[in-house]
Design an enzyme around this catalytic site. Sequence first.
Site, PDB file in Angstrom:
ATOM      1  N   TYR A 162       0.842  -1.204   0.000  1.00 35.82           N
ATOM      2  CA  TYR A 162       0.000   0.000   0.000  1.00 35.82           C
ATOM      3  C   TYR A 162       0.879   1.257   0.000  1.00 35.82           C
ATOM      4  O   TYR A 162       0.662   2.185  -0.786  1.00 35.82           O
ATOM      5  CB  TYR A 162      -0.931   0.012   1.212  1.00 35.82           C
ATOM      6  N   ARG A 215       1.857   8.948  12.691  1.00 37.08           N
ATOM      7  CA  ARG A 215       1.494  10.230  13.304  1.00 37.08           C
ATOM      8  C   ARG A 215      -0.004  10.509  13.204  1.00 37.08           C
ATOM      9  O   ARG A 215      -0.608  11.079  14.125  1.00 37.08           O
ATOM     10  CB  ARG A 215       2.266  11.346  12.599  1.00 37.08           C
ATOM     11  N   ARG A 241     -10.474   5.430   8.404  1.00 34.95           N
ATOM     12  CA  ARG A 241      -9.459   4.930   7.483  1.00 34.95           C
ATOM     13  C   ARG A 241      -8.440   4.146   8.307  1.00 34.95           C
ATOM     14  O   ARG A 241      -7.924   4.652   9.303  1.00 34.95           O
ATOM     15  CB  ARG A 241      -8.778   6.090   6.750  1.00 34.95           C
ATOM     16  N   PHE A 294      15.801  19.560  -1.375  1.00 39.68           N
ATOM     17  CA  PHE A 294      14.402  19.225  -1.609  1.00 39.68           C
ATOM     18  C   PHE A 294      14.079  17.816  -1.106  1.00 39.68           C
ATOM     19  O   PHE A 294      13.025  17.577  -0.511  1.00 39.68           O
ATOM     20  CB  PHE A 294      14.099  19.336  -3.103  1.00 39.68           C
TER      21      PHE A 294
END
Length: 411
Positions: free
Chosen positions: A168, A212, A225, A285
């Site tokens: 997933y 989290r 969920r 980044f």
Amino acid sequence: MGILRAILKHPEDIYPLLRLKVEARYAEKLIPSQPHWAFCYIMLHKVSRSFSLVIKQLPVELRDAICIFYLVLRALDTVEDDTSVATEVKVPILMSFHRHVYDREWHFSCGTKDYKVLMDQFHHVSTAFLELGKHYKEAIEDITMRMGAGMAKFIYKEVETIDDYDEYCHHVAGLVGLGLSKLFHASGKEDVASDSLCNSMGLFLQKTNIIRDYLEDINDVPKCRMFWPRQIWSKYIDKLEDLKYEGNSVKAVQCLNEMVTNALSHVEDCLTFLSTLRDPAIFRFCAIPQVMAIGTLAKCYNNIEVFRGVVKMRRGLTAQVINRTRNMADVYGAFFDFSCILKSKVEYKDPHVAKTLKRLEVILRTCKNSGTLNKRKSFVIKSGPNYNSTFVVVLVVIVAILLGYQSGNRT
């Protein structure tokens, strides 16, 4: 008083916070004048403020491609996340989303708040997408197609095993890593990284978010969920939602610690990936979110508040991470510091103490072996600072200016 108290406790946060504020203002000036591009960059800031800050340093062409890549996948994720959309409606949209990005007229109303605005005005994103270079469009289409198919699969399938969990996370985040590597390569700035390293970069971030966001996900309406794998949580309780109840606090923390330990398995690959990057802007980044992730795991580990409310790094520490993450020495130092913090929270009565310590020792050894730990300022402040009256007055003045500035912006 809350801001003043935080600054007094962590005066080292002052400069990074002020610099972050300045950089945020600078980022606003980068918003293009064309309406569709202006919408995209404004929306990027609204749906992910931290992402909009780290993207600003990239070259314009690559920055535009990654902005659109992020918004396309955020829109796809909004469709998946909206539990009010019927399955028979949702799945075809997920499966065909990669084609919708070519349609300037397509939109689909779902999500809430800023996410709903993104979906209602998705034609702006499509218009900007169509202006990208051929290689950028091909990479975005490919990842969107694969991610949509993966999301659709897990509409019908629950996350039962750890293998399911990894699959997933691959579909919703590992593919993002692969896509970014393709975009970096299309820009001519980097070589294409191995799929396994790209996948680990995504999995580490996604697993951190899933840990989290337990409470937010489990309390979602009209339907919760559930992304924590049954193979882990079923050792502790009968139903995943039972972890949030006070009577299950001990078991909840043990389950949480096993989840964190699982996430730590990806750190070595993340460090290897980052060490291969050549372009400084691309490095920052990629590196800043990874450092934020290990910092968040250190905050979450052995912390019952994960099941009570929102757990995240303080804003000042986030600003420090953004300000100080510039090269691999900084990354090794941050991972070393946050791993030390996490290690200090390990209790020997925890069922998975041996595995947790083993994974932390691997991370710590890798950071030590880099030979760079003495070349940076530590995130760990071992002794509290002393304050004199003049320093406190200066802090109060700075806070007053900041508060006045914020108030002025609101009016």
